[in-house]
Scaffold this motif. Structure first.
Motif, PDB file in Angstrom:
ATOM      1  N   CYS A  93       3.359 -32.641 -41.599  1.00  0.00           N
ATOM      2  CA  CYS A  93       3.657 -33.427 -42.799  1.00  0.00           C
ATOM      3  C   CYS A  93       2.474 -34.369 -43.054  1.00  0.00           C
ATOM      4  CB  CYS A  93       4.973 -34.182 -42.606  1.00  0.00           C
ATOM      5  SG  CYS A  93       4.810 -35.726 -41.720  1.00  0.00           S
ATOM      6  N   GLY A 146      12.800 -35.041 -47.994  1.00  0.00           N
ATOM      7  CA  GLY A 146      11.684 -34.947 -48.948  1.00  0.00           C
ATOM      8  C   GLY A 146      11.015 -36.294 -49.100  1.00  0.00           C
ATOM      9  N   MET A 204      10.274 -37.358 -44.309  1.00  0.00           N
ATOM     10  CA  MET A 204       9.575 -36.088 -44.052  1.00  0.00           C
ATOM     11  C   MET A 204       9.974 -35.547 -42.684  1.00  0.00           C
ATOM     12  SD  MET A 204       8.006 -35.083 -46.662  1.00  0.00           S
ATOM     13  CE  MET A 204       7.003 -33.732 -46.068  1.00  0.00           C
ATOM     14  N   ASN A 207      10.223 -32.917 -40.837  1.00  0.00           N
ATOM     15  CA  ASN A 207       9.455 -31.759 -41.275  1.00  0.00           C
ATOM     16  C   ASN A 207      10.280 -30.474 -41.392  1.00  0.00           C
ATOM     17  OD1 ASN A 207       7.445 -29.945 -41.832  1.00  0.00           O
ATOM     18  ND2 ASN A 207       5.999 -30.789 -40.371  1.00  0.00           N
ATOM     19  N   VAL A 258      12.695 -30.583 -44.286  1.00  0.00           N
ATOM     20  CA  VAL A 258      12.049 -30.476 -45.599  1.00  0.00           C
ATOM     21  C   VAL A 258      11.691 -29.015 -45.861  1.00  0.00           C
ATOM     22  CG1 VAL A 258      10.067 -31.189 -46.980  1.00  0.00           C
ATOM     23  CG2 VAL A 258      11.143 -32.823 -45.441  1.00  0.00           C
ATOM     24  N   GLN A 259      11.134 -28.363 -44.831  1.00  0.00           N
ATOM     25  CA  GLN A 259      10.736 -26.968 -44.994  1.00  0.00           C
ATOM     26  C   GLN A 259      11.940 -26.086 -45.301  1.00  0.00           C
ATOM     27  OE1 GLN A 259       8.195 -25.415 -41.963  1.00  0.00           O
ATOM     28  NE2 GLN A 259       6.931 -27.236 -41.850  1.00  0.00           N
ATOM     29  N   SER A 272      13.375 -26.436 -48.761  1.00  0.00           N
ATOM     30  CA  SER A 272      12.572 -25.690 -49.720  1.00  0.00           C
ATOM     31  C   SER A 272      12.937 -24.203 -49.688  1.00  0.00           C
ATOM     32  CB  SER A 272      11.096 -25.902 -49.390  1.00  0.00           C
ATOM     33  OG  SER A 272      10.282 -25.361 -50.377  1.00  0.00           O
ATOM     34  N   ASP A 273      13.131 -23.678 -48.473  1.00  0.00           N
ATOM     35  CA  ASP A 273      13.577 -22.274 -48.348  1.00  0.00           C
ATOM     36  C   ASP A 273      14.925 -22.087 -49.033  1.00  0.00           C
ATOM     37  OD1 ASP A 273      11.342 -21.798 -46.825  1.00  0.00           O
ATOM     38  OD2 ASP A 273      12.386 -21.912 -44.890  1.00  0.00           O
ATOM     39  N   PRO A 300       7.428 -40.619 -47.913  1.00  0.00           N
ATOM     40  CA  PRO A 300       6.936 -39.476 -47.141  1.00  0.00           C
ATOM     41  C   PRO A 300       5.651 -39.747 -46.360  1.00  0.00           C
ATOM     42  CG  PRO A 300       6.702 -39.088 -49.513  1.00  0.00           C
ATOM     43  CD  PRO A 300       7.516 -40.332 -49.347  1.00  0.00           C
TER      44      PRO A 300
END
Lengths: 178, 749
Positions: free
Chosen positions: B90, B219, B222, B224, B227-228, B231-232, B622
């Motif tokens: 991040c 978001g 963060m 990490n 957040v990832q 998004s997926d 973030p």
């Protein structure tokens, strides 16, 4: 070959990781940046929308910075990437003034600096640009528009997109998925 | 009081000339010389990159440190094989280089001294500083007992000081990450599912069909992996429902944003439970098979209709129903996210219980797209003598209270440091490693009063944070990029370990925590507990027990193992024994009942802001972690100060313009030291204001962040303590605007 980048505004959370990664990858001095995040809020409480965009040089096909450069320091390189040869630069600043996207900053060493798509330090070595590689939301797509199987070609095929200030006629190659 | 501690603004006079004036040899050596020597010790491979895991936050993402041609640290990138980051750090992790290069770092041990009636720090050698601490610790042990020394810790270095403390006979090892952060959710989930959530959270966000966030701003925090995966989930078309008085970044990604009136979340949760039960949207088979207390719950929420909740939460009944149906339709691939920083209003364990119960009804615990089952990996401990049994613990300071707390309360230790006739032991010594307690614990006045009663305050940090200004001894820790630490173990979808090794010799006269603790142990005659020459020996021994080695880990950075069984999720109809009193998921909690707490959660109204005041909410940005990154040049470039979010209606009532600086005054008449820039935005309700935590530093030696923005912590003087586990609810504070500089007003009158 035609390099381009797409930014998924629906996934971007505006964390600016792209900015920090670019800074450390490309030795961008503290206080400057080659890419940045724009957040546009629309509406009134509670009917709101936000568009978050990671922005940078648009690597235009019809780049005003290249056209107005008196020495050829600003030039097109592989895949249409717009680069600056700092040794040829006389520091006149015309390119900075001509860019509708405000993508260039005056480097303290006396030349304009901006996004290179990490062409020589990463892309030509088979890596993705630093911002694309680091993005935690995977909202950045990079590749060759002329290759239908590249990440960027595929995502532009299935998603709605826009470019910024298309009326400037610069034929930008930074696409925003909306 | 004659020897009352003064806050020492570690001044440029004291430290600025240090690179030249320092007494010890390593200070005279330039850092570049040291680095090139260090580089020559590395193999060719290591000169390209060395493995690390990040210390900027608690997510501990594994990465690689890369070097410039001249061997200096250039950048850090994620390790592709790391399950916490999947090769993508991040912004804070990417900006970790800024922590290493920060010119304001602590550079040499410091000891508090008095010169001409003024307290100041003098530079000291490590030997002198550690002797000072050891003598004080021994004096406290002699006069009061060793358990009167407490450790406050956040981060990797704390492990070694924890071992040291245990060796002395004290188990008072407190981490603010419990009672100031995620404690309520851990206790709630333990008493519902028999397991805590811990870190990283076992939320199966990547495969979820519906993600419900309650004040959780993924978001902006963060975290990490979360957040990832969010998004997926967006890519896969998951429905996101965000409950937040503020239009957070996550809210902007959501199908539903519920701009709830602050402090009413339990009412919304009970109404959701009502709809899910009475519209029969719950997972009937799961509830029958695994849970107890369903009928009592059903009775409990019979009247908790969306119409009832509307009047409390301001969320319209049809929205409550629609969102409940979204959850029901997605069940069991639905996550009502437990959040992370959940110490808000003092009934936080009950709010977290409501969340746990909702998840149980939806059958999401142990299911794909809900909560997966963790794989854990632990390494054998290096052999050491058994730790002595402590004679007393912190709990004796709170008889009959907080019995369900699973660990030491940082605020409890703080409170029990202030002398009281009804306590047999007051804490006399604090060792503080990697946590800036002044900005971490609410009610700063209380924290400082506790500090004034200490015989010893030793602070280990990389930066001159505010807490160092109150210390008797300051020990400069090197950054994570300059040291080995314990192997990262912990929970994930697969068992995994990660190595951190130095990418540089420690700059200045800084040292790693393992070394500091081991040397201190020697002075205390406790070296038997640290019976290894170097940390390399310790790590190599541990790794060899599991068939790896330090050499292998230096090469690969992270190592992933297979799960013992294919059991990431519950199998259909699998018989599960939950680690609760009944062996089932407890919708109704007999343990809470036995302790005198509501066995089913209830909504209780909270105080509302008086006229002209607004609830102070805070959160994360973030680019920063707490207050610890505020001086990092790479990260201040992204965000150098916090701003105060104010609704346009409120701004117009006060005549406040966008970008205007204002001071804040809270209900207890505390005014912010520094002004904060107003951000007039539609993204927040009119009954609250919001700022990112971690700014408003008043330590001048933090040259980049001194005086930038305001500190939420200094305005959090009222603490709503959770009676169940002792957490410090921090969102019951109200602020008003002060438009003129209060210092100028004071000077005039």
């Amino acid at each position: 070959m035609r390099y381009a980048m797409a930014v998924d505004t629906r996934k971007c959370v505006g964390c600016s990781d792209c900015v920090v990664a670019c800074q450390t990858e490309n030795n961008v001095p503290i206080g400057y940046c080659r890419d940045w995040v724009v957040e546009v809020v629309d509406g009134t409480f509670p009917q709101l929308e936000i568009e978050i965009r990671s922005e940078r040089c648009n690597h235009c096909e019809n780049a005003p910075c290249v056209r107005c450069c008196p020495t050829g320091a600003s030039h097109y390189s592989d895949g249409g990437t717009v680069l600056v040869n700092s040794r040829k630069c006389i520091g006149c600043g015309a390119c900075i003034a001509s860019c509708p996207y405000d993508a260039r900053y005056p480097h303290p060493d006396g030349y304009p600096d901006k996004c290179t798509f990490c062409l020589t330090n990463r892309v030509q070595k088979g890596l993705k640009p630093a911002c694309v590689a680091v993005c935690p939301t995977k909202c950045l797509y990079f590749g060759d528009l002329e290759d239908p199987n590249s990440d960027v070609s595929r995502v532009l095929k299935v998603r709605k997109w826009k470019t910024l200030i298309p009326e400037a006629g610069t034929k930008p190659h930074l696409y925003f998925l909306i | 009081m004659a020897n009352r501690r003064e806050f020492i603004r570690i001044s440029s006079l004291g430290l600025g000339g240090m690179a030249l004036a320092g007494g010890s040899l390593s200070l005279v050596k330039g850092s570049e010389v040291i680095e090139s020597l260090f580089q020559s010790q590395l193999s060719d491979r290591q000169r390209q990159r060395v493995p690390t895991y990040c210390e900027i936050c608690f997510w501990k993402c594994a990465g690689w440190v890369y070097f410039n041609e001249d061997g200096k640290i250039k950048k850090i990138e994620g390790n592709d094989n790391d399950l916490n980051c999947n090769g993508r750090l991040c912004p804070r992790g990417t900006g970790g280089v800024g922590m290493y290069y920060d010119p304001d770092r602590l550079k040499t041990p410091l000891i508090r001294t008095e010169e001409r009636g003024r307290q100041t720090f003098r530079e000291a050698s490590w030997d002198e500083a550690l002797s000072y601490i050891a003598e004080k610790m021994q004096k406290i042990a002699r006069e009061h007992g060793p358990e009167c020394v407490a450790l406050f810790t956040h981060g990797s270095g704390g492990k070694y000081f924890g071992d040291l403390l245990k060796a002395t006979g004290s188990t008072n090892i407190a981490a603010p990450s419990f009672a100031q952060c995620r404690g309520p959710r851990e206790v709630a989930f333990i008493y519902t599912f028999g397991e805590s959530i811990d870190s990283p959270e076992n939320t199966d966000i990547r495969d979820t069909r519906c993600l419900v966030l309650i004040g959780s701003h993924i978001g902006e925090n963060m975290h990490n992996g979360q957040v990832q995966e969010m998004s997926d989930a967006i890519d896969r078309g998951a429905t996101i429902i965000t409950v937040d008085p503020r239009y957070s970044t996550a809210a902007s990604k959501s199908k539903y944003w519920l701009p709830i009136k602050p402090a009413t979340d339990i009412a919304l949760l009970l109404a959701w439970i009502h709809v899910i039960i009475f519209e029969e949207l719950y997972d009937r088979d799961y509830v029958e098979r695994y849970t107890v207390g369903f009928e009592q719950l059903k009775e409990h929420v019979r009247n908790k209709t969306p119409e009832w909740a509307y009047g409390i939460t301001t969320i319209k009944p049809h929205i409550i129903r629609e969102t409940a149906r979204e959850m029901g339709n997605a069940s069991p691939a639905v996550i009502v996210h437990p959040g992370r920083h959940v110490t808000w209003y003092g009934d936080d364990t009950q709010r977290s219980r409501s969340i746990a119960i909702l998840n149980a009804l939806l059958g999401s615990w142990g299911r794909r797209g809900g909560f997966y089952r963790n794989a854990n990996y632990e390494l054998p401990s290096f052999p050491h003598p058994e730790f002595p049994e402590p004679k007393r613990t912190w709990r004796e300071a709170f008889p009959g209270k907080y019995n369900l707390a699973t660990t030491v309360l940082a605020n409890g230790v703080c409170d029990a440091t202030i002398p009281s006739a009804d306590r047999s032991c007051n804490f006399k010594g604090w060792i503080v490693c990697g946590t800036n307690l002044i900005e971490t614990l609410p009610n700063q006045k209380n924290t400082i009063e506790a500090i004034q009663n200490l015989e010893l305050l030793a602070v280990i940090d990389t930066m001159p944070m505010e807490i160092t200004g109150w210390a008797d001894v300051v020990l400069p820790e090197c950054t994570y990029l300059e040291r080995y630490d314990s192997i990262r173990t912990g929970q994930a979808r697969l068992p995994q370990i990660a190595l951190r090794m130095p990418a540089s010799e420690p700059l200045y006269d800084s040292k790693p925590s393992w070394w500091i603790a081991k040397e201190l142990a020697k002075k205390l005659g406790l070296q038997a507990y640290f019976d290894y020459d170097t940390i390399e020996d310790l790590l190599d021994w541990q790794l060899r027990q599991i068939g790896s080695s330090l050499e292998e880990m230096q090469r690969i950075g992270v190592k992933t193992f297979e799960r013992d069984a294919d059991d990431l999720y519950f199998a259909d109809g699998e018989a599960i024994e939950f680690n609760t009193s009944s062996g089932k998921i407890e919708l109704y909690s007999p343990d809470f009942e036995a302790e005198g707490f509501d066995p089913l959660p209830n909504y209780t109204p909270h105080e509302e802001p008086p006229e002209g005041f607004y609830r102070l909410n805070y959160g994360r940005g973030p680019a920063h972690t707490f207050s610890r990154t505020a001086n990092n040049a790479n990260l201040t470039d992204i965000m150098e100060e916090n701003s105060l979010w104010v609704n346009p209606k409120v701004a117009s009532q006060w005549g406040i313009r966008n970008d205007q600086y204002v001071w804040l005054r809270n209900q207890d008449d505390i005014t912010s030291k520094f002004p904060i820039k107003v951000r007039v935005t539609e993204r927040i309700r009119w009954d609250s204001v919001y700022m990112v935590h971690g700014f408003g530093h008043d330590q001048k030696r933090l040259t980049r962040c001194y005086g930038k923005g305001a500190s939420d912590t200094e305005l959090i003087s009222r603490v709503l303590v959770d009676p169940i586990m002792g957490g410090t609810g921090m969102r019951g504070n109200f602020v008003t605007f002060v438009l003129e500089d209060p210092a100028a007003i004071a000077a005039d009158t």
